[in-house]
Design a protein around this motif. Structure first.
Motif, PDB file in Angstrom:
ATOM      1  N   THR A  21       0.824  -1.211   0.000  1.00  0.00           N
ATOM      2  CA  THR A  21       0.000   0.000   0.000  1.00  0.00           C
ATOM      3  C   THR A  21       0.855   1.257   0.000  1.00  0.00           C
ATOM      4  O   THR A  21       0.378   2.333  -0.310  1.00  0.00           O
ATOM      5  N   SER A  22       2.140   1.105   0.305  1.00  0.00           N
ATOM      6  CA  SER A  22       2.990   2.280   0.429  1.00  0.00           C
ATOM      7  C   SER A  22       3.860   2.545  -0.794  1.00  0.00           C
ATOM      8  O   SER A  22       4.624   3.493  -0.810  1.00  0.00           O
ATOM      9  N   PHE A  23       3.750   1.716  -1.826  1.00  0.00           N
ATOM     10  CA  PHE A  23       4.614   1.870  -2.980  1.00  0.00           C
ATOM     11  C   PHE A  23       3.800   1.876  -4.255  1.00  0.00           C
ATOM     12  O   PHE A  23       2.966   0.999  -4.470  1.00  0.00           O
ATOM     13  N   ASN A  24       4.044   2.852  -5.115  1.00  0.00           N
ATOM     14  CA  ASN A  24       3.363   2.930  -6.398  1.00  0.00           C
ATOM     15  C   ASN A  24       4.414   2.702  -7.489  1.00  0.00           C
ATOM     16  O   ASN A  24       5.316   3.513  -7.677  1.00  0.00           O
ATOM     17  N   TYR A  25       4.308   1.577  -8.199  1.00  0.00           N
ATOM     18  CA  TYR A  25       5.295   1.206  -9.208  1.00  0.00           C
ATOM     19  C   TYR A  25       5.373   2.218 -10.344  1.00  0.00           C
ATOM     20  O   TYR A  25       6.455   2.515 -10.842  1.00  0.00           O
ATOM     21  N   ASN A  26       4.249   2.760 -10.769  1.00  0.00           N
ATOM     22  CA  ASN A  26       4.278   3.722 -11.863  1.00  0.00           C
ATOM     23  C   ASN A  26       4.920   5.045 -11.451  1.00  0.00           C
ATOM     24  O   ASN A  26       5.636   5.655 -12.242  1.00  0.00           O
ATOM     25  N   GLN A  27       4.686   5.475 -10.225  1.00  0.00           N
ATOM     26  CA  GLN A  27       5.366   6.687  -9.762  1.00  0.00           C
ATOM     27  C   GLN A  27       6.870   6.456  -9.717  1.00  0.00           C
ATOM     28  O   GLN A  27       7.654   7.320 -10.096  1.00  0.00           O
ATOM     29  N   TRP A  28       7.280   5.287  -9.259  1.00  0.00           N
ATOM     30  CA  TRP A  28       8.694   4.941  -9.222  1.00  0.00           C
ATOM     31  C   TRP A  28       9.275   4.935 -10.639  1.00  0.00           C
ATOM     32  O   TRP A  28      10.349   5.500 -10.887  1.00  0.00           O
ATOM     33  N   ALA A  29       8.571   4.308 -11.585  1.00  0.00           N
ATOM     34  CA  ALA A  29       9.051   4.218 -12.963  1.00  0.00           C
ATOM     35  C   ALA A  29       9.172   5.601 -13.600  1.00  0.00           C
ATOM     36  O   ALA A  29      10.119   5.868 -14.347  1.00  0.00           O
ATOM     37  N   GLU A  30       8.233   6.485 -13.297  1.00  0.00           N
ATOM     38  CA  GLU A  30       8.271   7.836 -13.856  1.00  0.00           C
ATOM     39  C   GLU A  30       9.456   8.644 -13.341  1.00  0.00           C
ATOM     40  O   GLU A  30       9.931   9.559 -14.012  1.00  0.00           O
TER      41      GLU A  30
END
Length: 137
Positions: A21-30
């Protein structure tokens, strides 16, 4: 000729590829710049999860029926060998629906780089031929 350093990106940081719930893969990739020659490292529990490379429609709908590639070893390294957009989802449909999925945009390689094919061609030419060929590149 310049050498190009590739980077291995550990997807999900220290948590790896998992529902969180604390990690967004797309935000990381961006926030990262993925380039040809780099690789993505997916670490996950192979008994509970996997990584599927899919097309955009299957990414959007979390469809796991027709993946482009399937990875299930728990420690998957995927080399980024061409430019474009890649779509990854969890092979566990429930995990995908909980946003265990990611879009990666792969850019051209850093600086002035040569393809592996060009490098192989130059090595066959010998010293003089390599010099002449480098002037043409």
């Amino acid at each position: 000729m310049k050498s190009v350093d590739a980077t291995e990106f550990r997807v999900g940081g220290s948590d790896g590829w998992t529902v969180t719930t604390s990690f967004n893969y797309n935000q990381w990739a961006e926030k990262n710049r993925f380039q040809v020659g780099d690789s993505l490292l997916f670490d996950y529990d192979s008994g509970k999860d996997s990584v599927y490379q899919v097309n955009k429609e299957d990414y959007d709908k979390c469809h796991t029926e027709k993946p482009i590639e399937t990875y299930k070893d728990g420690h998957t390294s995927i080399k980024l060998d061409e430019t474009g957009t890649l779509y990854f989802i969890s092979g566990n449909c429930g995990n995908c629906r909980k946003n265990e999925k990611m879009v990666v945009q792969v850019m051209a390689c850093r600086g002035s780089c040569n393809s592996a094919a060009s490098l192989g061609y130059l090595s066959c030419l010998g010293v003089v031929g390599a010099f002449v060929a480098s002037l043409l590149l």
